[in-house]
Design a protein around this motif. Structure first.
Motif, PDB file in Angstrom:
ATOM      1  N   THR A  46      -6.619   3.247   8.447  1.00 16.38           N
ATOM      2  CA  THR A  46      -6.920   2.281   7.398  1.00 16.38           C
ATOM      3  C   THR A  46      -8.390   1.907   7.514  1.00 16.38           C
ATOM      4  O   THR A  46      -9.093   2.393   8.404  1.00 16.38           O
ATOM      5  CB  THR A  46      -6.015   1.034   7.506  1.00 16.38           C
ATOM      6  OG1 THR A  46      -6.213   0.202   6.362  1.00 16.38           O
ATOM      7  CG2 THR A  46      -6.315   0.228   8.760  1.00 16.38           C
ATOM      8  N   ARG A 105       2.476  -7.195   4.622  1.00 23.24           N
ATOM      9  CA  ARG A 105       3.700  -7.221   3.813  1.00 23.24           C
ATOM     10  C   ARG A 105       4.736  -6.271   4.413  1.00 23.24           C
ATOM     11  O   ARG A 105       4.408  -5.154   4.830  1.00 23.24           O
ATOM     12  CB  ARG A 105       3.368  -6.805   2.376  1.00 23.24           C
ATOM     13  CG  ARG A 105       4.530  -6.846   1.404  1.00 23.24           C
ATOM     14  CD  ARG A 105       4.017  -6.816  -0.041  1.00 23.24           C
ATOM     15  NE  ARG A 105       3.063  -5.746  -0.286  1.00 23.24           N
ATOM     16  CZ  ARG A 105       3.395  -4.508  -0.661  1.00 23.24           C
ATOM     17  NH1 ARG A 105       4.667  -4.194  -0.819  1.00 23.24           N
ATOM     18  NH2 ARG A 105       2.458  -3.605  -0.885  1.00 23.24           N
ATOM     19  N   VAL A 130       7.638  -3.610   4.293  1.00 24.37           N
ATOM     20  CA  VAL A 130       8.029  -2.525   3.385  1.00 24.37           C
ATOM     21  C   VAL A 130       9.065  -1.662   4.105  1.00 24.37           C
ATOM     22  O   VAL A 130       9.225  -1.767   5.327  1.00 24.37           O
ATOM     23  CB  VAL A 130       6.804  -1.662   2.977  1.00 24.37           C
ATOM     24  CG1 VAL A 130       5.827  -2.463   2.131  1.00 24.37           C
ATOM     25  CG2 VAL A 130       6.106  -1.093   4.209  1.00 24.37           C
ATOM     26  N   GLN A 141       6.777   3.637   4.545  1.00 27.62           N
ATOM     27  CA  GLN A 141       5.853   3.233   3.477  1.00 27.62           C
ATOM     28  C   GLN A 141       4.684   2.378   3.989  1.00 27.62           C
ATOM     29  O   GLN A 141       3.847   1.951   3.199  1.00 27.62           O
ATOM     30  CB  GLN A 141       6.610   2.463   2.393  1.00 27.62           C
ATOM     31  CG  GLN A 141       7.671   3.293   1.682  1.00 27.62           C
ATOM     32  CD  GLN A 141       8.341   2.529   0.557  1.00 27.62           C
ATOM     33  OE1 GLN A 141       7.820   1.526   0.057  1.00 27.62           O
ATOM     34  NE2 GLN A 141       9.523   2.998   0.141  1.00 27.62           N
ATOM     35  N   GLY A 142       4.635   2.113   5.287  1.00 28.28           N
ATOM     36  CA  GLY A 142       3.569   1.275   5.827  1.00 28.28           C
ATOM     37  C   GLY A 142       2.688   2.027   6.808  1.00 28.28           C
ATOM     38  O   GLY A 142       2.904   3.210   7.088  1.00 28.28           O
ATOM     39  N   VAL A 143       1.693   1.321   7.343  1.00 34.88           N
ATOM     40  CA  VAL A 143       0.790   1.929   8.330  1.00 34.88           C
ATOM     41  C   VAL A 143       1.319   1.717   9.745  1.00 34.88           C
ATOM     42  O   VAL A 143       0.798   2.306  10.701  1.00 34.88           O
ATOM     43  CB  VAL A 143      -0.632   1.345   8.211  1.00 34.88           C
ATOM     44  CG1 VAL A 143      -1.258   1.715   6.885  1.00 34.88           C
ATOM     45  CG2 VAL A 143      -0.623  -0.171   8.399  1.00 34.88           C
ATOM     46  N   HIS A 184       2.851  -3.024   5.688  1.00 30.04           N
ATOM     47  CA  HIS A 184       1.759  -2.576   4.820  1.00 30.04           C
ATOM     48  C   HIS A 184       0.541  -3.467   5.019  1.00 30.04           C
ATOM     49  O   HIS A 184       0.640  -4.695   4.987  1.00 30.04           O
ATOM     50  CB  HIS A 184       2.191  -2.623   3.353  1.00 30.04           C
ATOM     51  CG  HIS A 184       1.061  -2.373   2.397  1.00 30.04           C
ATOM     52  ND1 HIS A 184       0.547  -1.113   2.193  1.00 30.04           N
ATOM     53  CD2 HIS A 184       0.352  -3.221   1.600  1.00 30.04           C
ATOM     54  CE1 HIS A 184      -0.429  -1.192   1.302  1.00 30.04           C
ATOM     55  NE2 HIS A 184      -0.566  -2.464   0.936  1.00 30.04           N
TER      56      HIS A 184
END
Length: 358
Positions: free
Chosen positions: A264, A289, A291, A295-297, A347
């Protein structure tokens, strides 16, 4: 209004010497609500007391309105102090307490009466003028102490944690009241507190102190959103700290790799003096957030869900064992998609995290 230059205060000698203030320099503006914020023992009250004249610094200078005040005794300095315990006279009425300082200054009776009436109206205590101070509430005593300190119209009002004895709701009300009084009187307020919320709510500028030094000075938003170092980020509000690897730096932005391997972008590389390699990334709980997995880091186990009324805190144990907290504001139509024990993703929007120097 106040210029503090290279002020140091040392207690004791030799190996037992303690630096309560360590080469502190700061300028406080006219008509400013300025807050000294920090943990117990950081030096904030000592600095306040040097301005008042109750503590003599070991070295340095303090000027008020351009004049050196270090040689002036406390009663000759154009400042007044509101203490934590208020120090009201129990045998006097509210009006008599407010009038006391003016009478000691030898003001004419007509002027004293007019000023007392003005101060009572300012702090909204006119109906209580003839009450004994032992017959009024803690919040009302606080207002009387403020009115008494403001009555001689000092150039600077010093406030040493004056709200700490009040209950939560009353403390919130008095935060707004103090800011109103400062705005209406135009007097410079210097406020000492260890309560971050008080500082963020009322201040024009905040000086964050630790170990006798000022670590950062700025407006509430600057201090919260752009902390200069790890201590400030950790002391002001809640913060998640992540170990990352800096892969590329472009100006103030950096591309970083998280522990789980995802990449990121982050800000603050220039200010933190960050180079390539290992670094610390700070993110606020409300900037992340939850998720679904994939779907996230980052990913982890949702270990605890804590409802706070206005918002909900989600505590996640990341795959590498580190703890991460998210905060989501509660709304009537909010869907609770995740429950304790779920595997979740996190996220982070690009650039939301900030690199910090330790």
């Amino acid at each position: 209004m106040i210029a503090i230059e290279n002020v140091t205060k040392i207690y004791g000698e030799g190996k037992s010497a303690f630096r309560a203030l360590d080469d502190v320099s700061v300028t406080i503006k006219d008509n400013e609500f300025f807050t000294l914020l920090g943990p117990s023992g950081c030096g904030k009250t000592t600095l306040l007391r040097t301005i008042a004249g109750f503590v003599d610094p070991s070295s340095g200078s303090i000027r008020l309105g351009g004049k050196d005040i270090l040689q002036s005794p406390p009663y000759k300095r154009p400042v007044n102090t509101v203490f934590q315990n208020y120090a009201l006279f129990p045998h006097m009425t509210v009006a008599q307490n407010i009038a006391f300082g003016l009478e000691m200054l030898g003001k004419p009776k007509r002027e004293v009466k007019a000023t007392v009436e003005e101060m009572l109206e300012l702090v909204r205590m006119t109906p209580m003028a003839d009450r004994q101070t032992g017959q009024i509430s803690g919040g009302q005593q606080q207002r009387v102490a403020l009115a008494r300190a403001l009555a001689p119209r000092p150039q600077v009002l010093l406030l040493d944690e004056p709200l700490s004895a009040l209950d939560f709701k009353l403390r919130k009300d008095m935060q707004l009241e103090l800011k109103r009084l400062q705005t209406e009187t135009g007097i410079t307020f210097v406020f000492v507190t260890h309560d971050q919320e008080e500082a963020l709510t009322m201040s024009d500028r905040i000086a964050v102190m630790n170990a006798g030094k000022i670590r950062q000075i700025g407006g509430a938003r600057d201090i919260y959103d752009q902390p200069a170092e790890r201590f400030v980020a950790d002391f002001i509000g809640d913060t998640n700290f992540l170990d990352v690897e800096v892969l590329e730096i472009t100006g103030d932005a950096a591309r970083v790799r998280l522990a789980g391997g995802a990449e990121t972008t982050a800000r603050g590389a220039a200010e933190a003096g960050t180079g390539m390699g290992a670094a610390t990334l700070a993110t606020r709980p409300e900037h992340a957030r939850l998720v679904p997995v994939g779907q996230g880091v980052m990913e982890g186990l949702l270990s605890q869900v804590v409802y706070f009324g206005t918002d909900t805190h989600y505590h996640v144990t990341l795959s590498d064992g580190a703890a991460f907290t998210l905060r989501q504001q509660n709304t009537p139509d909010m869907a609770h998609a995740f429950t304790q024990g779920d595997r979740v993703g996190i996220h982070l929007a690009p650039g939301v995290g900030q690199l910090l120097k330790d």
